[in-house]
Write a protein that holds these residues in place. Structure first.
Motif, short mmCIF file in Angstrom:
data_model
loop_
_atom_site.label_atom_id
_atom_site.label_comp_id
_atom_site.label_asym_id
_atom_site.label_seq_id
_atom_site.Cartn_x
_atom_site.Cartn_y
_atom_site.Cartn_z
N ASN A 152 0.83 -1.21 0.00
CA ASN A 152 0.00 0.00 0.00
C ASN A 152 0.86 1.25 0.00
N LEU A 153 2.16 1.09 -0.19
CA LEU A 153 3.07 2.23 -0.22
C LEU A 153 2.77 3.14 -1.41
N PRO A 154 3.06 4.44 -1.29
CA PRO A 154 2.73 5.39 -2.36
C PRO A 154 3.38 5.07 -3.70
N TRP A 155 4.50 4.34 -3.68
CA TRP A 155 5.19 4.05 -4.94
C TRP A 155 4.88 2.63 -5.46
N GLY A 156 3.82 2.04 -4.97
CA GLY A 156 3.44 0.73 -5.48
C GLY A 156 3.09 0.80 -6.96
N VAL A 157 3.28 -0.30 -7.68
CA VAL A 157 3.00 -0.33 -9.12
C VAL A 157 1.75 -1.17 -9.37
N PHE A 158 0.86 -0.65 -10.21
CA PHE A 158 -0.36 -1.39 -10.55
C PHE A 158 -0.03 -2.48 -11.56
N ILE A 159 -0.50 -3.70 -11.28
CA ILE A 159 -0.27 -4.84 -12.16
C ILE A 159 -1.62 -5.33 -12.69
N PRO A 160 -1.79 -5.40 -14.00
CA PRO A 160 -3.05 -5.90 -14.56
C PRO A 160 -3.34 -7.33 -14.10
N VAL A 161 -4.61 -7.69 -14.09
CA VAL A 161 -5.02 -9.00 -13.58
C VAL A 161 -4.31 -10.14 -14.28
N ASN A 162 -4.18 -10.06 -15.61
CA ASN A 162 -3.58 -11.17 -16.35
C ASN A 162 -2.08 -11.33 -16.10
N ASN A 163 -1.47 -10.37 -15.41
CA ASN A 163 -0.05 -10.47 -15.09
C ASN A 163 0.19 -10.85 -13.63
N ARG A 164 -0.87 -10.95 -12.86
CA ARG A 164 -0.72 -11.27 -11.44
C ARG A 164 -0.58 -12.77 -11.23
N PRO A 165 0.33 -13.17 -10.33
CA PRO A 165 0.51 -14.60 -10.05
C PRO A 165 -0.71 -15.19 -9.35
N PHE A 166 -0.77 -16.49 -9.36
CA PHE A 166 -1.84 -17.21 -8.67
C PHE A 166 -1.84 -16.86 -7.18
N GLU A 172 -3.97 -5.29 -6.22
CA GLU A 172 -3.79 -4.40 -7.38
C GLU A 172 -2.40 -3.78 -7.45
N PHE A 173 -1.82 -3.43 -6.30
CA PHE A 173 -0.54 -2.73 -6.29
C PHE A 173 0.53 -3.58 -5.60
N PHE A 174 1.72 -3.55 -6.20
CA PHE A 174 2.82 -4.41 -5.74
C PHE A 174 4.12 -3.61 -5.65
N HIS A 175 5.07 -4.15 -4.89
CA HIS A 175 6.38 -3.51 -4.78
C HIS A 175 7.04 -3.44 -6.16
N PRO A 176 7.49 -2.26 -6.59
CA PRO A 176 8.19 -2.15 -7.88
C PRO A 176 9.65 -2.56 -7.74
N THR A 177 9.90 -3.85 -7.67
CA THR A 177 11.27 -4.31 -7.45
C THR A 177 12.20 -3.92 -8.60
N PHE A 178 11.62 -3.73 -9.80
CA PHE A 178 12.43 -3.24 -10.92
C PHE A 178 12.98 -1.85 -10.58
N LEU A 179 12.20 -1.02 -9.90
CA LEU A 179 12.63 0.32 -9.49
C LEU A 179 13.71 0.22 -8.42
N TYR A 180 13.52 -0.65 -7.44
CA TYR A 180 14.53 -0.83 -6.39
C TYR A 180 15.87 -1.24 -6.99
N GLU A 181 15.80 -2.18 -7.94
CA GLU A 181 17.05 -2.65 -8.55
C GLU A 181 17.68 -1.55 -9.41
#
Length: 260
Positions: A152-166, A172-181
């Protein structure tokens, strides 16, 4: 919150240009530019610069081939059933570990054929790679991949349903690990350029193996919160195991260089 505009940058009746390809091209050009600038400053030798141009071509081919091959091998169950998708680069699926291995092998072969000091060129590329990776990671943003746990952090990234893991379909919002890296890679460059290069540039190989160690440390952190790992061994993402091996191997190589 981050929301990706989608994977397609330009759509025409005749061809499609993807953001992923644009970002990777920018990453390669900028990384090569940095390598050439540093080489000119440190050596001022036109022959070295010419070698770097030729080396860039072969390491690019080796890196792309290695990145895709590595990813396909780790996802073999899927690609055995979807053989036609093996060359769908626009969908993503390029592993940085595979790119490093492929680029490393092609670089070693090139330097062997040309009778060049591999460690010298590896050190130069160690200064361009982190910045290229910092840019290249943004290709994951446009493809809605390489993300972490829900947040729920302000910099979370929205991921479309078809890209979300089981089991995460309703998040809806996930850690943007690509940004951290991406941010970590910028720090890696700063450490390499302003600290390690300043004191150890004459010891060939130190910059390269220091890069491997520093990058791997950051990758272990980001990988520990990612939920889209292509392969786990005993519950541990393969990328973390590769990073641990890389750190140990590089540490021994540094020990050998300083002892020698």
């Amino acid at each position: 919150m981050f929301v990706s505009p989608g994977a397609v940058a330009i759509q025409t009746p005749f061809f499609t240009i993807y953001w992923y390809g644009i970002i990777l091209a920018l990453a390669f050009v900028f990384g090569q530019f940095i390598v050439l600038k540093i080489a000119k400053k440190e050596y001022n030798d036109t022959q070295i610069q010419e070698n770097l141009y030729e080396l860039a071509f072969w390491t690019l081919l080796g890196g792309i081939f290695g990145a895709r091959l590595y990813y396909v091998i780790l996802s073999l169950d899927y690609y055995c059933l979807h053989i036609n998708e093996i060359f769908f680069f626009q969908q993503g699926g390029l592993s940085i570990h595979g790119a490093i291995i492929g680029g490393l092998i092609s670089g070693i072969v090139f330097c062997k054929i040309k009778q060049l000091n591999f460690a010298k060129y590896a050190d130069l590329y160690a200064l361009g790679l982190p910045l290229a990776q910092a840019i290249g990671r943004w290709g994951n943003f446009f493809n809605s991949e390489a993300f972490g746990l829900p947040t729920n952090l302000p910099w979370g990234v929205f991921i479309p349903v078809n890209n979300r893991p089981f089991l995460y379909e309703f998040n809806e919002f996930f850690h943007p690990t690509f940004l951290y890296e991406s941010i970590w890679n910028i720090f890696v460059f700063l450490i390499l350029y302003f600290v390690i290069k300043k004191y150890f540039f004459q010891k060939k190989g130190v910059l390269f193996f220091s890069y491997l160690i520093l990058y791997s440390i950051g990758r272990i952190f980001t990988e520990s919160i990612r939920i889209d790992s292509v392969l786990n061994i005993a519950g541990i993402p393969i990328a973390i195991l590769v990073c641990i091996f890389t750190i140990i191997f590089s540490a021994f190589c540094l020990l050998f260089i300083f002892k020698k």
